[in-house]
Design a protein around this motif. Structure first.
Motif, mmCIF file in Angstrom:
data_model
loop_
_atom_site.group_PDB
_atom_site.id
_atom_site.type_symbol
_atom_site.label_atom_id
_atom_site.label_comp_id
_atom_site.label_asym_id
_atom_site.label_seq_id
_atom_site.Cartn_x
_atom_site.Cartn_y
_atom_site.Cartn_z
ATOM 1 N N GLU A 43 1.156 -1.705 -0.172
ATOM 2 C CA GLU A 43 0.431 -0.057 0.006
ATOM 3 C C GLU A 43 0.911 1.052 0.200
ATOM 4 O O GLU A 43 0.804 2.165 -0.646
ATOM 5 C CB GLU A 43 -0.716 0.174 1.051
ATOM 6 N N ASP A 75 -7.025 -2.888 -3.059
ATOM 7 C CA ASP A 75 -6.328 -4.119 -2.867
ATOM 8 C C ASP A 75 -6.637 -5.332 -2.597
ATOM 9 O O ASP A 75 -8.424 -5.765 -3.527
ATOM 10 C CB ASP A 75 -6.023 -3.517 -1.097
ATOM 11 N N ARG A 121 4.885 -5.114 8.918
ATOM 12 C CA ARG A 121 3.794 -4.720 10.244
ATOM 13 C C ARG A 121 3.776 -5.435 11.350
ATOM 14 O O ARG A 121 3.521 -4.924 11.754
ATOM 15 C CB ARG A 121 2.309 -5.473 9.235
HETATM 16 MG MG MG Z 1 -2.490 -3.892 2.395
#
Ligand code: MG
Ligand code: ATP
Length: 464
Positions: A176, A240, A359
């Protein structure tokens, strides 16, 4: 001509700071305080180490050790282009230091800091330095590994063109962020960036979400509603989890790409749309094509330009850099003053395979911020999943006797040429290993299995 130094210092359009060896500030002019460090008017900063400067490749600049090595090497001057956070902005500064001795006093450092942010455009055109786009990308997408350099290059190329882009990669690798950067650097940056998570809707809802609907076209359609494609007009649409869309929407999407028009659900009027598509997926689309789940023609339409994000495992040496970045981020968010992680924690982080990629690393640091007692993150502050990770247990056993080798040894071994056994390491990799060992040369040499002299030669060769 000038009555005193202070009058001169306050007249110059550059920052002037005088500090002692421990970086205690003895003098700072108004330009440095307000324009460079962005401090409130009456605020008197006490120590220069409280402010973070970054090198242009986004590494934290270690002022203390740099000044120490300068003195140890008998040098009296040092110059470098650095970045400094100035309030909400980031400034590019030319940093120049001179040492001097004042009668009856200890060694002092005179810092002359010139703001060269406005000269960025000139820098963009000079070969060998980083361009404005790259500077912007690197500010948001952290990584020094060769694979990331390639990603920065691909983002710039994609931004300069109008083609559709497919971003692939495991979950949490920054897909992203790539979409944000492509839009932000493209000519469409003043238009909208509309994001749709294709896995978050049922089939009917996704269709109406993307294409819009007219009143009464299905139960619940109380009024006319434009879809995301229409909303993205003049800008970029980020689709996405594109691997999740079903066959009927795939056909419609193909039509949008080919004809640049859409029809709202329940309407047969065509509406022209002008947007660029950036799609992302953590699925292997070629596998889905083989299984007849994803249309091959749509794949080629989306995959005009392909960016494949590396997993964090593939760029281990970026971990210290990312850890620093997230510590800085959470320090700002929470007001804490965490300085770093201890050696054992960093070693564990370097060995852990990070299935959730960046993440997961970010979450681990955020978790540690809740538990940290003091200003150094320790093992016990990390999530249990990490703490209980045992590389020896998980490492694939290839030969008998190797099962007790930790991942870090495998990692060090990866720098060895298989035939000659000689060390093959580039500057970024060596910086990463040095950082991992707090710049302790004995430990770094031990880790890499080379002598201290050999390490010293490498450090000199790479001008670290
Ligand atoms: Mg993503
Ligand atoms: N290189 C990076 N530098 C700094 N932050 C990063 C980087 N890569 C990812 N992040 C951060 O990690 C988190 C996950 O990134 P992002 O949402 O872009 O991943 P993704 O690939 O889209 O994951 P998913 O497939 O699960 O949607 C975000 O908070 C993002 O800001």
């Amino acid at each position: 001509m000038f009555t005193d130094f202070r009058t001169l210092a306050e007249t110059l359009p550059c920052g002037l700071i005088i500090a002692d060896k421990a970086m205690n500030i003895e003098f700072i002019n108004d330009f440095a305080r307000s324009k460079i460090l962005a401090l409130p008017q009456d605020y008197q900063p006490s120590n220069l180490n409280d402010y973070t400067f970054f090198t242009t490749d986004m590494r934290r600049f270690d002022m203390d050790s740099c000044m120490r090595s300068m003195v140890e090497a008998g040098k009296r001057t040092f110059h470098k282009t650095l970045l400094v956070k100035s309030g909400k902005q980031e400034k590019l500064v030319y940093f120049s230091v001179n040492t001097f001795v004042q009668k009856g006093k200890k060694d002092l450092f005179l810092f002359n800091i010139t703001d060269i942010s406005d000269e960025m455009d000139c820098i963009t055109h000079s070969p060998g330095t980083f361009g404005k786009g790259e500077y912007m990308i690197r500010n948001k997408i952290i990584g020094n590994d060769q694979k990331m350099q390639e990603i920065y290059r691909m983002i710039s190329l994609a931004a300069d063109s109008e083609v559709n882009v497919l971003v692939q990669g495991e979950s949490g690798t920054g897909k992203e962020l790539v979409a944000d950067a492509i839009h932000g650097l493209s000519d469409r940056k003043n238009g909208p960036l509309v994001k749709v998570n294709c896995s978050a809707f049922s089939e009917t809802l996704l269709e109406s979400e993307l294409f819009g609907h007219v009143k009464g076209s299905f139960t619940g359609a109380y009024k006319d509603k434009p879809g995301k494609f229409e909303m993205a007009n003049g800008g970029t649409i980020f689709l996405d989890e594109i691997g999740e869309i079903n066959q009927s929407i795939q056909v419609k999407l193909l039509r949008v790409i080919q004809e640049k028009t859409i029809e709202r659900v329940g309407d047969n009027k065509s509406v022209k749309v002008d947007m660029r598509i950036v799609a992302a997926t953590n699925k292997n689309l070629r596998e889905l094509i083989k299984k007849d789940i994803f249309r091959e023609d749509l794949f080629y339409r989306l995959n005009v330009f392909n960016i494949f994000m590396p997993s964090l495992r593939e760029r281990h040496l970026d971990i210290p850099l990312l850890v620093d970045y997230f510590i800085e981020k959470f320090n700002t968010q929470t007001g804490k003053k965490v300085k770093g992680v201890n050696r054992d924690s960093l070693k564990l982080m370097m060995e852990y395979p990070w299935p959730g990629n960046i993440r997961e690393l970010q979450n681990a640091i955020e978790h540690a911020f809740v538990l940290v007692n003091g200003n150094i993150i320790e093992m016990g502050d990390l999530p249990l999943e990490l703490q209980s990770y045992s590389p020896a247990r998980r490492e694939p056993v290839t030969q008998s006797g190797e099962q007790n080798l930790s991942a870090s040894v495998y990692y060090a071994e990866s720098f060895k040429n298989k035939q000659s056994g000689r060390l093959k390491i580039n500057r970024e990799q060596l910086m990463g290993v040095l950082e991992m060992h707090d710049f302790n040369q004995t430990k770094t040499a031990e880790f890499l299995g080379i002598s201290r002299v050999a390490l010293w030669k490498k450090i000199k060769k790479f001008e670290i």
